[in-house]
Write a protein that holds these residues in place. Structure first.
Motif, PDB file in Angstrom:
ATOM      1  N   ILE A  56       4.871 -10.476  -4.460  1.00 39.58           N
ATOM      2  CA  ILE A  56       4.238  -9.407  -5.236  1.00 39.58           C
ATOM      3  C   ILE A  56       5.256  -8.336  -5.600  1.00 39.58           C
ATOM      4  O   ILE A  56       5.323  -7.884  -6.753  1.00 39.58           O
ATOM      5  N   ASN A 105       6.474  -8.159  -9.582  1.00 35.35           N
ATOM      6  CA  ASN A 105       6.111  -6.929 -10.293  1.00 35.35           C
ATOM      7  C   ASN A 105       7.304  -5.995 -10.438  1.00 35.35           C
ATOM      8  O   ASN A 105       7.400  -5.247 -11.409  1.00 35.35           O
ATOM      9  N   VAL A 142       0.812  -3.287 -13.005  1.00 35.07           N
ATOM     10  CA  VAL A 142       1.908  -3.490 -12.047  1.00 35.07           C
ATOM     11  C   VAL A 142       1.854  -2.445 -10.936  1.00 35.07           C
ATOM     12  O   VAL A 142       1.939  -2.776  -9.743  1.00 35.07           O
ATOM     13  N   ASP A 190      -1.138  -3.110  -8.643  1.00 33.07           N
ATOM     14  CA  ASP A 190      -0.934  -4.261  -7.767  1.00 33.07           C
ATOM     15  C   ASP A 190       0.024  -3.934  -6.621  1.00 33.07           C
ATOM     16  O   ASP A 190      -0.219  -4.295  -5.467  1.00 33.07           O
ATOM     17  N   ILE A 191       1.131  -3.256  -6.946  1.00 32.40           N
ATOM     18  CA  ILE A 191       2.113  -2.909  -5.917  1.00 32.40           C
ATOM     19  C   ILE A 191       1.507  -1.950  -4.893  1.00 32.40           C
ATOM     20  O   ILE A 191       1.658  -2.141  -3.676  1.00 32.40           O
ATOM     21  N   THR A 237      -7.739  -1.486 -11.051  1.00 35.95           N
ATOM     22  CA  THR A 237      -7.410  -2.785 -11.645  1.00 35.95           C
ATOM     23  C   THR A 237      -8.535  -3.267 -12.549  1.00 35.95           C
ATOM     24  O   THR A 237      -8.291  -3.808 -13.630  1.00 35.95           O
ATOM     25  N   PRO A 239      -2.398 -10.233  -7.872  1.00 31.70           N
ATOM     26  CA  PRO A 239      -1.147  -9.467  -7.919  1.00 31.70           C
ATOM     27  C   PRO A 239       0.104 -10.339  -7.829  1.00 31.70           C
ATOM     28  O   PRO A 239       1.148  -9.981  -8.381  1.00 31.70           O
ATOM     29  N   ASN A 256       0.173 -12.309 -11.439  1.00 33.94           N
ATOM     30  CA  ASN A 256       0.144 -11.486 -12.648  1.00 33.94           C
ATOM     31  C   ASN A 256       1.480 -11.452 -13.379  1.00 33.94           C
ATOM     32  O   ASN A 256       1.515 -11.555 -14.615  1.00 33.94           O
ATOM     33  N   PRO A 257       2.623 -11.290 -12.668  1.00 37.27           N
ATOM     34  CA  PRO A 257       3.908 -11.300 -13.382  1.00 37.27           C
ATOM     35  C   PRO A 257       4.156 -12.606 -14.126  1.00 37.27           C
ATOM     36  O   PRO A 257       4.754 -12.605 -15.211  1.00 37.27           O
ATOM     37  N   CYS A 284       4.062 -11.762 -17.916  1.00 36.46           N
ATOM     38  CA  CYS A 284       5.469 -11.536 -18.226  1.00 36.46           C
ATOM     39  C   CYS A 284       6.200 -12.808 -18.632  1.00 36.46           C
ATOM     40  O   CYS A 284       6.732 -12.909 -19.732  1.00 36.46           O
TER      41      CYS A 284
END
Length: 327
Positions: free
Chosen positions: A39, A43, A68, A71-72, A112, A286, A289-290, A294
């Protein structure tokens, strides 16, 4: 009133999986640590790219930036304590810190939910109103929407925390969960829990079903717009752009709705299974997600490739073999 005057409990004990044998503690701790590292790294890469690449300073990426951060911060609020519970068998958390964690758990969860709603709105305008998109979706408007999301997300968690904190907690101090949340804490109170669980359930449904209803509407309109595209290649390209987001939305909302509804409807599954479901919808989104937002984005992939080539001169243009090792 202070907690000292209203409770016999000075700290709580996070149990985690009640049926887990101690011989598996190290394995679970290592697995959760791996999830946390993934994570942070995944991120963190986007965060670093956004910081150094001015071309990413666009409305769509501002939305991803908020996701981001959410999530972090959510993972950092919860995972270190879970890892400590299994690695060093230290599940103790102070009375006040447990309520602080409870607030941030629900805060970042709500945030979120709102950010995903904003993201659906962005995709709706991009696909259904492409000619007006640049005029409708500006940096200042997205900033305002995201700021509103951060403010609104704090309201319900703050109310729940303020109402739950002064209660008398004179029963068992064991939290059968992997972190402090409203249900697990108020279930230990020596009072009529219905006075607190019913409003909390209503708040949860508003936070979940409100954005989810808007997301369903947005993607329903997107699907209708895509089906009107005459080119099969154009339809496929548009669907491939939206499908990863639909996967994340399904992973985020559906298990949450099931978990909240199962607490009010008779479902026969064990506590360990319930906690496993909670961990799944808490930390899988989380972590991936990247990858969804991304690495499937051509613009970000090109930027990342250029950065890798700068660090590793031996890599060759776009034909680079991802298995090549930097020396």
């Amino acid at each position: 009133m202070t907690s000292e005057n209203n409770t016999f409990i000075k700290d709580f004990l996070i149990v985690g999986f009640p049926g887990l044998y101690s011989s598996y503690y190290d394995i679970v701790a290592a697995l959760l640590l791996s999830v946390y590292v993934c994570i942070l790294v995944g991120n963190g890469i986007f965060l670093a790219l956004f910081t150094v690449e001015k071309c990413l300073h666009k409305p769509m990426y501002y939305i991803i930036l908020n996701l981001v951060f959410s999530d972090i911060l959510f993972s950092t609020t919860t995972l270190p304590k879970i890892i400590a519970r299994y690695w060093s068998q230290n599940g103790s958390i102070s009375f006040t810190n447990c309520f602080i964690q409870m607030f941030f758990v629900h805060y970042f969860g709500s945030l979120t939910s709102f950010v995903l709603g904003i993201m659906a709105f962005d995709r709706y305008l991009a696909i259904c109103n492409p000619l007006r998109y640049s005029n409708l979706v500006t940096g200042s408007r997205i900033f305002g929407l995201c700021l509103l999301a951060w403010v609104l997300a704090s309201i319900f968690p703050l109310i729940m925390t303020i109402r739950a904190y002064p209660l008398q907690y004179c029963a068992d101090n064991r939290i059968i969960h992997c972190y402090c949340d409203h249900v697990s804490i108020t279930s230990l109170a020596c009072t009529n829990r219905a006075l607190y669980s019913i409003p909390a359930f209503a708040f949860a449904m508003v936070v979940l079903l409100g954005p989810l209803s808007f997301i369903v509407f947005s993607y329903g309109a997107i699907i209708v717009a895509v089906l009107r595209i005459s080119s099969a290649q154009g339809r496929l390209k548009t669907f491939s752009t939206c499908s990863p987001q639909l996967i994340i939305i399904a992973l985020y909302f559906l298990p949450r709705c099931f978990n909240y509804l199962s607490g009010n409807i008779s479902f026969n599954f064990s506590t360990d299974v319930r906690i496993a479901i909670i961990l799944m919808y808490s930390f899988i989104p989380p972590m991936i997600n990247p990858l969804i937002y991304c690495l499937r984005n051509n613009n970000i992939k090109e930027i990342l490739l250029k950065r890798v080539e700068t660090l590793c001169p031996r890599l060759n243009d776009a034909k680079v073999n991802v298995s090549t090792v930097c020396k």
